[in-house]
Design a protein around this motif. Structure first.
Motif, PDB file in Angstrom:
ATOM      1  N   PRO A 185       0.822  -1.218   0.000  1.00  0.00           N
ATOM      2  CA  PRO A 185       0.000   0.000   0.000  1.00  0.00           C
ATOM      3  C   PRO A 185       0.857   1.270   0.000  1.00  0.00           C
ATOM      4  N   LEU A 186       0.398   2.297  -0.716  1.00  0.00           N
ATOM      5  CA  LEU A 186       1.066   3.601  -0.746  1.00  0.00           C
ATOM      6  C   LEU A 186       0.267   4.554   0.140  1.00  0.00           C
ATOM      7  N   VAL A 187       0.874   5.018   1.207  1.00  0.00           N
ATOM      8  CA  VAL A 187       0.134   5.851   2.156  1.00  0.00           C
ATOM      9  C   VAL A 187       0.200   7.314   1.699  1.00  0.00           C
ATOM     10  N   GLN A 188      -0.977   7.932   1.573  1.00  0.00           N
ATOM     11  CA  GLN A 188      -1.049   9.320   1.102  1.00  0.00           C
ATOM     12  C   GLN A 188      -0.881  10.295   2.263  1.00  0.00           C
ATOM     13  N   ALA A 189      -0.813  11.599   1.925  1.00  0.00           N
ATOM     14  CA  ALA A 189      -0.610  12.634   2.946  1.00  0.00           C
ATOM     15  C   ALA A 189      -1.732  12.620   3.986  1.00  0.00           C
ATOM     16  N   ASN A 190      -2.945  12.234   3.589  1.00  0.00           N
ATOM     17  CA  ASN A 190      -4.060  12.218   4.554  1.00  0.00           C
ATOM     18  C   ASN A 190      -4.118  10.914   5.349  1.00  0.00           C
ATOM     19  N   GLY A 191      -3.125  10.046   5.161  1.00  0.00           N
ATOM     20  CA  GLY A 191      -3.052   8.818   5.954  1.00  0.00           C
ATOM     21  C   GLY A 191      -3.732   7.631   5.322  1.00  0.00           C
ATOM     22  N   SER A 192      -4.564   7.854   4.303  1.00  0.00           N
ATOM     23  CA  SER A 192      -5.243   6.691   3.714  1.00  0.00           C
ATOM     24  C   SER A 192      -4.390   6.092   2.600  1.00  0.00           C
ATOM     25  N   ALA A 193      -4.641   4.824   2.320  1.00  0.00           N
ATOM     26  CA  ALA A 193      -3.876   4.121   1.275  1.00  0.00           C
ATOM     27  C   ALA A 193      -4.858   3.674   0.201  1.00  0.00           C
ATOM     28  N   HIS A 194      -5.158   4.592  -0.693  1.00  0.00           N
ATOM     29  CA  HIS A 194      -6.070   4.244  -1.797  1.00  0.00           C
ATOM     30  C   HIS A 194      -5.351   3.360  -2.814  1.00  0.00           C
ATOM     31  N   PHE A 195      -4.071   3.685  -3.033  1.00  0.00           N
ATOM     32  CA  PHE A 195      -3.299   3.011  -4.091  1.00  0.00           C
ATOM     33  C   PHE A 195      -2.298   2.017  -3.506  1.00  0.00           C
ATOM     34  N   ASN A 196      -1.742   1.236  -4.436  1.00  0.00           N
ATOM     35  CA  ASN A 196      -0.700   0.273  -4.058  1.00  0.00           C
ATOM     36  C   ASN A 196       0.366   0.199  -5.133  1.00  0.00           C
TER      37      ASN A 196
END
Ligand SMILES: Cc1cc2nc3c(=O)[nH]c(=O)nc-3n(C[C@H](O)[C@H](O)[C@H](O)COP(=O)(O)OP(=O)(O)OC[C@H]3O[C@@H](n4cnc5c(N)ncnc54)[C@H](O)[C@@H]3O)c2cc1C
Length: 414
Positions: free
Chosen positions: A215-226
């Motif tokens: 998982p790729l963690v975004q600036a807002n903390g969520s991991a939409h992508f991988n």
């Protein structure tokens, strides 16, 4: 136009279908709550994200088990074999309810029609019913670190060994891949052919040995992508969709379906409704400039709704797109830019300050602004869609392509 649009819905079989749909939804779907309109989907917490994905899957299973999934798909593959009006009526009835299949519905809209059009009979029988029931959930494995807009330059290799492909490479930006148990994958199967002609389209099991999802963690903390790493992954040759080295055809079909789906999601009235609510909340409903822009937002939503409806009706019946899907994606992206700007101009500083978790409206305004980037990049960037429109629809001179006819392995890459 309004009369001829509504008239078919008056036909007795459609009235009966609407009543049946309403009864099903009232019995099974969650009602829409007051809080839902300002809901922002995106979960900094992994457990919450997984729970949301599973909830979407559960709803898809409820639809399938009760005969409400794949309304226009042939019955032999688990569908109901109805015409496009059935989907339209069901979608309209569903608006009053909170249940939806989220990402699962999106990936089904990309892959389902592609398999129906280009899959073998065995593939359709094997993969479509579990797709409809969300027993198998699908992620898109197309983009690579060196191949996004220039997707045909992709480098993940597949070599045939007996009755299997052996796949090695890396994919990136793969939405929800951490939750999916299947993937549709583009690979370089012939490096000696020009780039568009050496690609194959495979269906893979994400639980196969050699598949690693990060998982790729975004600036807002969520991991939409991988990121998805593929090392010596074995894929049966039977899972090849279309011709060997002819994967660009199914890939383009998926991308067209994706652009239509993304474009078509602008069809509801939710954003303009929210903007009107926002104008009232901030006492801007009498401001003539705000009113003018609200009308513009509403009009654009209606136009995208009608475009989406026309496009979906044809795709559901397996026909060619009635116009270039890129047109819809560009139009909806421009609408998103407009509504994001309008939301911030109505909310003023309240839309710019960092909203607290319980400030649902502030979070919604920020999401409206950020989503313009999501929608303008995912499924092919606006610049690339405009190139496509210029070349395919307007017949303008093509972009210079020095690498078009040379073997992929000789194309310089970073
Ligand atoms: C929300 C979201 C979900 C996504 N989900 C998936 C997924 O599930 N699976 C998947 O495989 N990928 C997914 N992607 C990746 C997406 O398809 C790529 O990000 C997109 O195709 C752009 O590729 P890139 O990021 O490599 O940008 P690049 O191709 O590097 O582009 C960088 C910039 O250059 C511009 N540019 C590039 N080429 C041209 C040109 N010829 N003419 C004019 N301008 C050009 C682009 O418009 C862009 O502004 C997703 C992306 C987003 C944002």
């Amino acid at each position: 136009m309004a009369a001829s649009e509504e008239a078919p819905a008056e036909a007795p079989e459609r009235v009966a279908f609407r009543a049946e749909a309403r009864a099903f939804l009232e019995a099974h779907a969650e009602p829409r709550t007051e809080a839902d309109p300002w809901e922002v989907v995106g979960f900094p917490d992994d457990d919450e994200a997984l729970a949301h994905f599973e909830k979407c899957g559960a709803w898809q299973r409820t639809l399938a088990d009760n005969g409400w999934a794949g309304l226009t798909w042939p019955t032999e593959y688990g569908g109901r074999g109805l015409e496009a009006w059935a989907d339209r009526i069901f979608a309209r009835e569903s608006v009053r309810f909170g249940s939806n299949a989220g990402f699962i519905r999106a990936s089904m809209a990309m892959l389902g029609p592609t398999l129906l059009a280009l899959g073998t009979e065995e593939q359709k029988l094997r993969f479509l019913p579990p797709m409809l029931r969300a027993d198998e959930t699908w992620c898109q494995l197309f983009s690579e670190p060196g191949a996004g807009s220039d997707l045909a330059g992709l480098a993940t290799s597949a070599v045939i060994d007996g009755d299997e492909f052996v796949v090695d490479g890396q994919k990136v930006w793969n939405s929800s891949a951490q939750f999916c148990n299947r993937g549709f994958l583009l690979v370089r199967s012939d490096p000696d052919a020009p780039k568009h002609r050496g690609i194959s389209f495979l269906l893979i099991d994400m639980t196969s040995p050699g598949v690693e999802v990060r998982p790729l963690v975004q600036a807002n903390g969520s991991a939409h992508f991988n990121e998805v790493f593929l090392t010596g992954v074995r894929v049966p040759v039977a899972n090849l969709v279309g011709e060997l080295h002819g994967g660009w055809g199914p890939a383009r079909m998926v991308l067209g379906n994706e652009a239509s789906f993304i474009g078509g999601t602008g069809g509801g009235r939710r954003t303009s409704d929210r903007l009107i609510d926002l104008a009232r909340l901030f006492d801007r409903q009498d401001d003539p400039v705000v009113r003018q822009e609200l009308v513009r937002a509403y009009s654009r939503e209606r136009i995208s709704g009608l475009m989406g409806r026309r496009m979906r009706d044809v795709i559901r019946q397996g026909g060619p797109p009635p116009f270039d899907p890129a047109l819809m994606k560009v139009f909806v992206t421009d609408s998103k830019v407009h509504t994001g700007q309008l939301a911030t101009s109505i909310a003023g500083p309240a839309g710019m300050a960092c909203p607290s978790d319980d400030d649902r409206i502030g979070r919604w305004v920020q999401a409206e602004v950020i989503n313009r980037y999501t929608i303008s990049i995912g499924g092919g960037t606006t610049e690339v869609q405009k190139n496509n429109l210029g070349e395919r629809s307007l017949g303008l001179p093509r972009e210079p392509r020095s690498d078009k006819d040379i073997p992929w392995r000789d194309v310089p890459r970073s």
